[in-house]
Design a protein around this motif. Structure first.
Motif, PDB file in Angstrom:
ATOM      1  N   SER A  57      -9.184  76.780  98.687  1.00 21.95           N
ATOM      2  CA  SER A  57     -10.588  76.396  98.851  1.00 21.95           C
ATOM      3  C   SER A  57     -11.444  76.711  97.630  1.00 21.95           C
ATOM      4  CB  SER A  57     -11.175  77.083 100.091  1.00 21.95           C
ATOM      5  OG  SER A  57     -11.141  78.496  99.934  1.00 21.95           O
ATOM      6  N   ILE A  58     -11.022  77.650  96.795  1.00 24.29           N
ATOM      7  CA  ILE A  58     -11.851  78.035  95.645  1.00 24.29           C
ATOM      8  C   ILE A  58     -11.207  77.710  94.303  1.00 24.29           C
ATOM      9  CG2 ILE A  58     -12.919  79.901  96.964  1.00 24.29           C
ATOM     10  CD1 ILE A  58     -11.233  81.879  95.271  1.00 24.29           C
ATOM     11  N   PHE A  59      -9.949  77.259  94.305  1.00 20.41           N
ATOM     12  CA  PHE A  59      -9.209  77.103  93.052  1.00 20.41           C
ATOM     13  C   PHE A  59      -9.909  76.148  92.081  1.00 20.41           C
ATOM     14  CE2 PHE A  59      -6.013  75.591  90.131  1.00 20.41           C
ATOM     15  CZ  PHE A  59      -5.265  76.719  89.857  1.00 20.41           C
ATOM     16  N   ASP A  60     -10.282  74.969  92.556  1.00 18.45           N
ATOM     17  CA  ASP A  60     -10.887  73.980  91.657  1.00 18.45           C
ATOM     18  C   ASP A  60     -12.191  74.485  91.062  1.00 18.45           C
ATOM     19  OD1 ASP A  60      -8.754  72.465  92.351  1.00 18.45           O
ATOM     20  OD2 ASP A  60      -9.895  70.765  93.140  1.00 18.45           O
ATOM     21  N   LYS A  61     -13.025  75.070  91.909  1.00 19.46           N
ATOM     22  CA  LYS A  61     -14.328  75.551  91.438  1.00 19.46           C
ATOM     23  C   LYS A  61     -14.162  76.703  90.452  1.00 19.46           C
ATOM     24  CE  LYS A  61     -18.748  77.463  92.995  1.00 19.46           C
ATOM     25  NZ  LYS A  61     -19.547  77.930  94.150  1.00 19.46           N
ATOM     26  N   GLU A  62     -13.294  77.660  90.788  1.00 21.39           N
ATOM     27  CA  GLU A  62     -13.144  78.857  89.954  1.00 21.39           C
ATOM     28  C   GLU A  62     -12.418  78.559  88.642  1.00 21.39           C
ATOM     29  OE1 GLU A  62     -14.064  82.138  90.321  1.00 21.39           O
ATOM     30  OE2 GLU A  62     -15.298  81.543  92.024  1.00 21.39           O
ATOM     31  N   ALA A 104      -4.322  85.030  90.567  1.00 25.88           N
ATOM     32  CA  ALA A 104      -3.044  85.082  91.259  1.00 25.88           C
ATOM     33  C   ALA A 104      -3.124  84.216  92.506  1.00 25.88           C
ATOM     34  CB  ALA A 104      -2.690  86.523  91.629  1.00 25.88           C
ATOM     35  N   VAL A 105      -2.055  83.450  92.749  1.00 25.93           N
ATOM     36  CA  VAL A 105      -1.967  82.591  93.928  1.00 25.93           C
ATOM     37  C   VAL A 105      -0.732  82.980  94.722  1.00 25.93           C
ATOM     38  CG1 VAL A 105      -1.606  80.232  94.757  1.00 25.93           C
ATOM     39  CG2 VAL A 105      -3.118  80.644  92.806  1.00 25.93           C
ATOM     40  N   ASP A 106      -0.916  83.311  95.989  1.00 22.70           N
ATOM     41  CA  ASP A 106       0.207  83.548  96.883  1.00 22.70           C
ATOM     42  C   ASP A 106       0.755  82.178  97.288  1.00 22.70           C
ATOM     43  OD1 ASP A 106       1.978  84.060  98.910  1.00 22.70           O
ATOM     44  OD2 ASP A 106       0.677  85.474  99.981  1.00 22.70           O
ATOM     45  N   ALA A 107       1.862  81.805  96.672  1.00 18.33           N
ATOM     46  CA  ALA A 107       2.402  80.460  96.886  1.00 18.33           C
ATOM     47  C   ALA A 107       2.916  80.257  98.303  1.00 18.33           C
ATOM     48  CB  ALA A 107       3.516  80.189  95.877  1.00 18.33           C
ATOM     49  N   THR A 108       3.222  81.344  99.015  1.00 17.36           N
ATOM     50  CA  THR A 108       3.671  81.188 100.405  1.00 17.36           C
ATOM     51  C   THR A 108       2.504  80.871 101.329  1.00 17.36           C
ATOM     52  OG1 THR A 108       3.437  83.556 100.949  1.00 17.36           O
ATOM     53  CG2 THR A 108       5.530  82.843  99.978  1.00 17.36           C
ATOM     54  N   GLN A 109       1.300  81.270 100.937  1.00 11.48           N
ATOM     55  CA  GLN A 109       0.107  80.984 101.719  1.00 11.48           C
ATOM     56  C   GLN A 109      -0.543  79.663 101.307  1.00 11.48           C
ATOM     57  OE1 GLN A 109      -1.451  82.860 104.327  1.00 11.48           O
ATOM     58  NE2 GLN A 109       0.603  83.753 104.314  1.00 11.48           N
ATOM     59  N   PHE A 110      -0.366  79.286 100.041  1.00 11.93           N
ATOM     60  CA  PHE A 110      -1.019  78.083  99.523  1.00 11.93           C
ATOM     61  C   PHE A 110       0.014  77.205  98.803  1.00 11.93           C
ATOM     62  CE2 PHE A 110      -4.034  81.618  99.567  1.00 11.93           C
ATOM     63  CZ  PHE A 110      -4.932  81.134 100.520  1.00 11.93           C
ATOM     64  N   PRO A 111       0.961  76.671  99.581  1.00  6.00           N
ATOM     65  CA  PRO A 111       2.018  75.839  98.981  1.00  6.00           C
ATOM     66  C   PRO A 111       1.480  74.566  98.328  1.00  6.00           C
ATOM     67  CG  PRO A 111       2.067  75.687 101.383  1.00  6.00           C
ATOM     68  CD  PRO A 111       1.113  76.782 101.043  1.00  6.00           C
ATOM     69  N   ASP A 112       0.277  74.126  98.738  1.00  4.16           N
ATOM     70  CA  ASP A 112      -0.313  72.938  98.117  1.00  4.16           C
ATOM     71  C   ASP A 112      -0.587  73.177  96.631  1.00  4.16           C
ATOM     72  OD1 ASP A 112      -2.213  74.829  99.149  1.00  4.16           O
ATOM     73  OD2 ASP A 112      -3.826  73.409  98.667  1.00  4.16           O
ATOM     74  N   LEU A 113      -1.071  74.391  96.295  1.00  3.92           N
ATOM     75  CA  LEU A 113      -1.328  74.719  94.886  1.00  3.92           C
ATOM     76  C   LEU A 113      -0.017  74.855  94.113  1.00  3.92           C
ATOM     77  CD1 LEU A 113      -4.234  77.325  95.199  1.00  3.92           C
ATOM     78  CD2 LEU A 113      -4.393  74.934  94.461  1.00  3.92           C
ATOM     79  N   ALA A 114       0.964  75.483  94.749  1.00  6.70           N
ATOM     80  CA  ALA A 114       2.267  75.630  94.096  1.00  6.70           C
ATOM     81  C   ALA A 114       2.886  74.258  93.843  1.00  6.70           C
ATOM     82  CB  ALA A 114       3.191  76.484  94.965  1.00  6.70           C
ATOM     83  N   GLY A 115       2.747  73.346  94.811  1.00  5.23           N
ATOM     84  CA  GLY A 115       3.292  72.006  94.638  1.00  5.23           C
ATOM     85  C   GLY A 115       2.569  71.221  93.568  1.00  5.23           C
ATOM     86  N   ARG A 116       1.233  71.385  93.497  1.00  7.65           N
ATOM     87  CA  ARG A 116       0.445  70.657  92.508  1.00  7.65           C
ATOM     88  C   ARG A 116       0.896  70.980  91.087  1.00  7.65           C
ATOM     89  NH1 ARG A 116      -6.017  71.498  91.698  1.00  7.65           N
ATOM     90  NH2 ARG A 116      -6.022  71.439  93.996  1.00  7.65           N
TER      91      ARG A 116
END
Length: 334
Positions: A57-62, A104-116
């Motif tokens: 939810s905050i990745f793009d903005k931050e 840091a991104v927890d890829a297990t919680q946010f697989p959409d970011l890991a996939g992107r």
């Protein structure tokens, strides 16, 4: 009903554990880890709070919408190499604070970011340059804090915007550039009547080039011209040998270092190298730096000589009066 409530409790507990694991991981906790290699050595104390925990939810903005340079680690809470990297990542984040942001991104919680970003293993580090960000780039450095800092600072120096060379128009500029920064470089240029716009711009170009060279140092850079901020010049003992004059000021240590050579890129560069290396003895300020007065911004034009009062428009009546007075004076003497 009971099964639904039980299921909801399980989900709630799982989310709590995931959050705890993420926090533990950022703090470098999590117990022993299987698997070797990936980091280790060179660890320094860092503040885990300096690492930004990023979510979908905050990745793009931050990250993407910011002008900052970012390094982002994609991790899994159970990953042994990630646990080894955690304290190094926190230490690097603290060291780079104010220059480069670490997330840091927890890829297990946010697989959409890991996939992107095509994350296929953990930990994976992605580099997002300063300014406009079209896509992530690969991080090519090591896994110790020192390696991360060295790699990031090289990139930062390469692509960071040069500092603004600010005219000393008021005390607020001086406060921001000199009181709030460890060192500021102050240049006092000749009067515009002595150089013209061309000469002044040449001096400013010299300062800008040096500012660009030392941009990673986060110095303050300011300028004025002879006599405009005379009380500041007096406090810093500038101008005794003429203009242009340049000093390095550390107001928190009450110290000023005078550049006593020519105003060229080479000589100023050599001076700053000596300043950084501590090879020049500073002078102690003999008086407090006074509050600066408000000044008018230079318009970029050549100076104009002040107009002399024109006496050529004396009318005939005034001339007649002068002649009459002269005749009276002569007749009196006779």
């Amino acid at each position: 009903g009971i099964n639904a409530e039980y299921g909801a409790d399980i989900v709630k507990e799982a989310m709590r554990l995931a959050t705890t694991m993420a926090q533990d991981r950022l703090a470098g906790r999590g117990g022993s880890s299987g698997g070797g290699g990936g980091g280790g050595g060179g660890s320094k104390k860092g503040n885990p709070a300096d690492v930004v925990e990023l979510t979908s939810s905050i990745f793009d903005k931050e990250v993407l919408d910011s002008k900052d340079m970012w390094l982002v680690e994609f991790y899994a809470p159970w990953c042994g190499h990630c646990k080894k990297l955690a304290p190094e990542w926190a230490s690097a984040a603290s060291s780079l604070k104010g220059k480069v942001k670490l997330g840091a991104v927890d890829a297990t919680q946010f697989p959409d970011l890991a996939g992107r970003y095509q994350v296929k293993g953990y930990p994976t580090i992605k580099y997002f340059p300063a300014g406009a960000k079209l896509d992530a780039e690969e991080y090519g450095g090591g896994r110790t804090a020192d390696d991360i800092v060295a790699w990031a600072e090289e990139k930062f120096e390469q692509f960071a915007e040069p500092p603004e060379i600010r005219e000393l128009l008021n005390d607020a500029v001086f406060a921001e550039e000199c009181r709030e920064k460890s060192i500021c470089i102050i240049s006092i240029l000749p009067d515009i009547l002595d150089t013209g716009a061309k000469g002044r711009n040449e001096y400013l170009d010299t300062i800008k080039a040096i500012g660009d060279k030392y941009k990673k140092r986060k110095f303050g850079w300011v300028w004025s011209f002879a006599g405009e901020q005379d009380k500041l010049q007096a406090a810093l003992e500038m101008g005794g040998a003429g203009y242009p004059a340049l000093v390095a000021l550390n107001i928190k240590k009450n110290a000023v270092l005078h550049h006593r050579s020519g105003f060229s890129k080479d000589s100023i560069n050599e001076f700053l190298q000596y300043v950084i290396a501590g090879r020049i003895a500073p002078s102690v300020l003999r008086s407090d730096v006074p509050k600066l007065r408000k000044a008018a911004k230079w318009d970029g034009l050549d100076g104009q000589m002040p107009e002399e009062e024109d006496y050529s428009d004396l009318d005939d009546m005034e001339l007649d009066d002068l002649e009459t007075a002269k005749n009276r004076a002569v007749s009196t003497l006779l």
